[in-house]
Write an enzyme that holds these catalytic residues in place. Sequence first.
Site, PDB file in Angstrom:
ATOM      1  N   GLY A  22       0.816  -1.222   0.000  1.00 47.03           N
ATOM      2  CA  GLY A  22       0.000   0.000   0.000  1.00 47.03           C
ATOM      3  C   GLY A  22       0.840   1.257   0.000  1.00 47.03           C
ATOM      4  N   GLU A  66      -2.094   2.217 -15.343  1.00 48.05           N
ATOM      5  CA  GLU A  66      -2.801   1.379 -14.342  1.00 48.05           C
ATOM      6  C   GLU A  66      -4.233   1.075 -14.807  1.00 48.05           C
ATOM      7  OE1 GLU A  66      -1.814   0.274 -11.193  1.00 48.05           O
ATOM      8  OE2 GLU A  66      -0.208   1.632 -10.565  1.00 48.05           O
ATOM      9  N   ASP A 118      -1.752   8.390  -6.206  1.00 45.06           N
ATOM     10  CA  ASP A 118      -0.406   7.807  -6.079  1.00 45.06           C
ATOM     11  C   ASP A 118       0.551   8.421  -7.093  1.00 45.06           C
ATOM     12  OD1 ASP A 118      -1.813   6.256  -4.351  1.00 45.06           O
ATOM     13  OD2 ASP A 118      -1.777   4.450  -5.577  1.00 45.06           O
TER      14      ASP A 118
END
Length: 354
Positions: free
Chosen positions: A117, A153, A165
């Site tokens: 994470g 992604e 992110d």
Amino acid sequence: MTLEAEFKTAFDCPPLAIMSAPGRVNLIGEHTDYNGGAVLPAALERRIQVAIARNVSDTVVIKSTRFDDKIERPIGDPKRGDWTDYAMGALSKASELGWFAGGAFLYIESDVPDGAGVSSSAALITAILRAVAKISNITTSAVDIAKHARSVENDYIGMPCGIMDQMAVGLADYGRALALDTLDLSFEVVDIPEDWVFAVIHSGVRRELADGRYKKRFEECQAAADALQTAHLCRPTEAQKVAVSELPENLRKRAQHVISEHERTVAATVALKTQDAHTFGRLMIESHRSYSEDFEASTPVIDALVTDAIAQGALGARLTGGGFGGCIVVLFQAQNADAQIQSLLDKHPKTWPV
Ligand code: GLA
């Protein structure tokens, strides 16, 4: 050996560029980034470095310091379900953008744990896009690289993540947080006060975002947003807020989490800027409760760790990242941090500091 020397040994030629990107920890603001809300991630000291050179074949040859073997994949190879997909996805994006053609050698060195994470995948994709831009003399912005990295992604990997992110690893540096509004991508880089320590502690439970549970939450948020007729679940009107109580139970709980999490993140950003550690810690504790009970993305091991961190004297603690395992982030006051972190680690033998 330096990365450059490792590269030469592996591929018999020097790298044309070496670029890097850090991992990130999200301080607060979970699952708000694909719902038009605020997030507050910070960069880790741990980084991924990528060395690159062109080759004259039709293949990409990938070597990582973590594995002995080189992995060879044809250009344009579709995803196959292992970590090299992130490299292939980044190169295929670069060629789609016209930044790159032909084969490549890639050497990857990382101390960012995966499945934790802390965005190892965003860091890897970003470092590769930066390296390709460098060797091809492409002038681009950090925000554009973040958008391209997200699309790797979403489109190549099939992970419906938001942009937190990629923005965090592209725009924050160690010791700084990125206060980002994902609605319009406006952001501010905020220094973390010197007497605050954010400890990132791995629970010992690995987490796979590709296992479908993240996607399930994403779809539930979409369903809640559709039912409320909004494009941004984090920012309902007063009437839409009232209508949340009429949603089916699972959608109601998901909506309650993202709406309140956005508000907490905005408040936590103010607390960070005004160096109000107690308020920040309280918001982290509320965030964890909401993430665990309403978003149902925590685990018993993580809940116990968070409870113990607070019992040890932490000002705040919460599960960080996509959920279902990985790391907690804990706020300590600097003068007590080392002893408190150590006693937390001692009490939970499977944990380790990231
Ligand atoms: C993962 C995703 C992010 C974000 C977080 C949850 O890290 O990649 O886009 O949704 O989970 O806050």
